[in-house]
Motif scaffolding. Structure first.
Motif, PDB file in Angstrom:
ATOM      1  N   UNK A  28       0.815  -1.215   0.000  1.00  0.00           N
ATOM      2  CA  UNK A  28       0.000   0.000   0.000  1.00  0.00           C
ATOM      3  C   UNK A  28       0.852   1.271   0.000  1.00  0.00           C
ATOM      4  N   UNK A  29       2.065   1.173   0.560  1.00  0.00           N
ATOM      5  CA  UNK A  29       2.965   2.332   0.609  1.00  0.00           C
ATOM      6  C   UNK A  29       3.857   2.427  -0.623  1.00  0.00           C
ATOM      7  N   UNK A  30       3.952   1.352  -1.378  1.00  0.00           N
ATOM      8  CA  UNK A  30       4.802   1.321  -2.567  1.00  0.00           C
ATOM      9  C   UNK A  30       4.275   2.291  -3.629  1.00  0.00           C
ATOM     10  N   UNK A  31       5.169   3.150  -4.146  1.00  0.00           N
ATOM     11  CA  UNK A  31       4.763   4.102  -5.179  1.00  0.00           C
ATOM     12  C   UNK A  31       3.803   5.157  -4.684  1.00  0.00           C
ATOM     13  N   UNK A  32       3.915   5.517  -3.408  1.00  0.00           N
ATOM     14  CA  UNK A  32       2.996   6.496  -2.802  1.00  0.00           C
ATOM     15  C   UNK A  32       3.094   7.840  -3.516  1.00  0.00           C
ATOM     16  N   UNK A  33       1.962   8.309  -4.033  1.00  0.00           N
ATOM     17  CA  UNK A  33       1.837   9.577  -4.761  1.00  0.00           C
ATOM     18  C   UNK A  33       2.827   9.666  -5.937  1.00  0.00           C
ATOM     19  N   UNK A  34       3.011   8.548  -6.607  1.00  0.00           N
ATOM     20  CA  UNK A  34       3.826   8.499  -7.828  1.00  0.00           C
ATOM     21  C   UNK A  34       2.997   7.840  -8.928  1.00  0.00           C
ATOM     22  N   UNK A  35       3.080   8.399 -10.118  1.00  0.00           N
ATOM     23  CA  UNK A  35       2.302   7.861 -11.240  1.00  0.00           C
ATOM     24  C   UNK A  35       2.772   6.448 -11.570  1.00  0.00           C
ATOM     25  N   UNK A  36       1.856   5.581 -12.000  1.00  0.00           N
ATOM     26  CA  UNK A  36       2.246   4.206 -12.366  1.00  0.00           C
ATOM     27  C   UNK A  36       3.360   4.192 -13.409  1.00  0.00           C
ATOM     28  N   UNK A  37       4.343   3.329 -13.228  1.00  0.00           N
ATOM     29  CA  UNK A  37       5.444   3.206 -14.172  1.00  0.00           C
ATOM     30  C   UNK A  37       6.614   4.135 -13.926  1.00  0.00           C
ATOM     31  N   UNK A  38       6.518   5.004 -12.914  1.00  0.00           N
ATOM     32  CA  UNK A  38       7.589   5.975 -12.654  1.00  0.00           C
ATOM     33  C   UNK A  38       8.453   5.594 -11.449  1.00  0.00           C
ATOM     34  N   UNK A  39       8.172   4.458 -10.836  1.00  0.00           N
ATOM     35  CA  UNK A  39       8.932   4.051  -9.658  1.00  0.00           C
ATOM     36  C   UNK A  39       9.279   2.561  -9.764  1.00  0.00           C
ATOM     37  N   UNK A  40      10.282   2.180  -8.976  1.00  0.00           N
ATOM     38  CA  UNK A  40      10.694   0.776  -8.970  1.00  0.00           C
ATOM     39  C   UNK A  40       9.774  -0.027  -8.062  1.00  0.00           C
ATOM     40  N   UNK A  41       9.241  -1.115  -8.583  1.00  0.00           N
ATOM     41  CA  UNK A  41       8.339  -1.967  -7.806  1.00  0.00           C
ATOM     42  C   UNK A  41       9.153  -3.051  -7.094  1.00  0.00           C
ATOM     43  N   UNK A  42       9.359  -2.842  -5.811  1.00  0.00           N
ATOM     44  CA  UNK A  42      10.085  -3.844  -5.025  1.00  0.00           C
ATOM     45  C   UNK A  42       9.229  -5.091  -4.813  1.00  0.00           C
ATOM     46  N   UNK A  43       7.902  -4.876  -4.762  1.00  0.00           N
ATOM     47  CA  UNK A  43       6.973  -5.969  -4.489  1.00  0.00           C
ATOM     48  C   UNK A  43       5.976  -6.064  -5.647  1.00  0.00           C
ATOM     49  N   UNK A  44       6.156  -7.068  -6.523  1.00  0.00           N
ATOM     50  CA  UNK A  44       5.316  -7.177  -7.718  1.00  0.00           C
ATOM     51  C   UNK A  44       3.942  -7.766  -7.420  1.00  0.00           C
ATOM     52  N   UNK A  45       3.875  -8.661  -6.452  1.00  0.00           N
ATOM     53  CA  UNK A  45       2.606  -9.256  -6.038  1.00  0.00           C
ATOM     54  C   UNK A  45       2.802  -9.837  -4.640  1.00  0.00           C
ATOM     55  N   UNK A  46       1.761 -10.457  -4.113  1.00  0.00           N
ATOM     56  CA  UNK A  46       1.807 -10.972  -2.742  1.00  0.00           C
ATOM     57  C   UNK A  46       2.930 -11.993  -2.561  1.00  0.00           C
ATOM     58  N   UNK A  47       3.031 -12.925  -3.493  1.00  0.00           N
ATOM     59  CA  UNK A  47       4.008 -14.001  -3.353  1.00  0.00           C
ATOM     60  C   UNK A  47       5.432 -13.484  -3.521  1.00  0.00           C
ATOM     61  N   UNK A  48       5.612 -12.554  -4.462  1.00  0.00           N
ATOM     62  CA  UNK A  48       6.926 -11.946  -4.662  1.00  0.00           C
ATOM     63  C   UNK A  48       7.324 -11.137  -3.427  1.00  0.00           C
TER      64      UNK A  48
END
Length: 300
Positions: A28-48
């Motif tokens: 929920x905190x990942x990419x906070x107030x950043x447009x989609x695709x502009x930040x690095x996704x450390x957590x791609x999904x629940x299992x990842x």
């Protein structure tokens, strides 16, 4: 006993679902107030997210914030389910004809939820801070670097006073109102329907289990947007006076998230929310119902 059984039931569920709460908070905190695709996704999904946290932070990190999580569940749900149980036992949720009133059930669930959530708000805030803490390479959101629950409560209390301890409490209430009203209303209504239709034998544990499963789906759909902004309100950095630097309140957080991240930003971590809220709802309501049944059987 109603309050004690309710608190114990919630704690039993929390032991199993806290790792999912850690994953949900970070997503929920990942990419906070950043447009989609502009930040690095450390957590791609629940299992990842599970694998990443386990590899980088260690397996113990999946139970971060367990102490405040258990205390919050005991306090919040002890009051919430205990109060609701008393209202149900007192006949306050049924019409003159003896049928369950969805409106009364939802209102009782919301009121009971507000009472528990407001009192437990400082514990929930510290739980959020602790669960967001991570190694630098996978950190998301503001990092408070607390050493533990009591140290965090003392630190916040000394720096900002009682107002600081209840920061974000009002913004977190709609989450609980929507979640609690949906959960308890759908649980009671489904259980009532299954009992009337005699789908399962009387007093069967399957009635409570199926009702809790239906309730879990409804809660996730209704509550996730409020859960996302509540997490962010609690975790945002503050100025010297304890005022949030990113959001002015619940409405501002909702509008900013929707405008910058889009509608899907409101549902960030919904997979983790489902895997966490679903089992937690099922387990807590199932334990609650079974504990009450056993208590009433052995005290007759």
């Amino acid at each position: 006993m109603d309050f004690l059984m309710s608190g114990l039931a919630a704690c039993g569920a929390c032991l199993f679902t806290n790792p999912l709460e850690v994953v949900k908070t970070r997503m929920q905190l990942q990419g906070e107030l950043q447009a989609p695709g502009t930040y690095r996704r450390h957590y791609r999904n629940v299992f990842h997210a599970f694998i990443t946290i386990g590899k980088v932070d260690g397996l113990a990190a999946l139970q971060k914030g367990l102490a405040p999580a258990l205390l919050y569940q005991f306090l919040m749900n002890g009051i919430r389910l205990g109060t609701y149980g008393l209202a149900e036992a007192g006949g306050c949720l049924h019409t003159a004809e003896g049928t369950l009133s969805p409106v009364r059930s939802a209102a009782a669930g919301a009121l009971a939820g507000v009472m528990g959530a407001y009192l437990g708000s400082p514990i929930y805030m510290v739980k959020t801070h602790l669960q967001a803490q991570a190694a630098t390479e996978i950190a998301v959101g503001h990092q408070y670097n607390h050493q533990g629950m009591f140290q965090a409560l003392i630190k916040i209390g000394q720096k900002y006073g009682l107002v600081g301890l209840w920061r974000g409490a009002l913004g977190g209430l709609p989450r609980v109102i929507v979640g609690s009203a949906t959960q308890l209303c759908t649980f009671s209504s489904t259980k009532d329907l299954l009992t009337q239709r005699e789908i399962f034998p009387p007093q069967s544990w399957k009635v409570a289990l199926v009702a809790a499963m239906v309730s879990g789906i409804a809660v996730v759909l209704a509550m996730t947007p409020f859960d996302v902004v509540s997490t962010r309100l609690y975790n945002q950095p503050t100025d010297a006076q304890g005022k949030g630097l990113m959001y002015r309140g619940l409405l501002d957080a909702l509008l900013q998230t929707a405008r910058i991240e889009g509608i899907w930003g409101m549902y960030k971590g919904i997979g983790a929310s489902y895997f966490r809220l679903g089992p937690h709802t099922i387990l807590s309501l199932f334990f609650w119902d079974q504990l009450r049944t056993l208590y009433y059987v052995y005290t007759k």
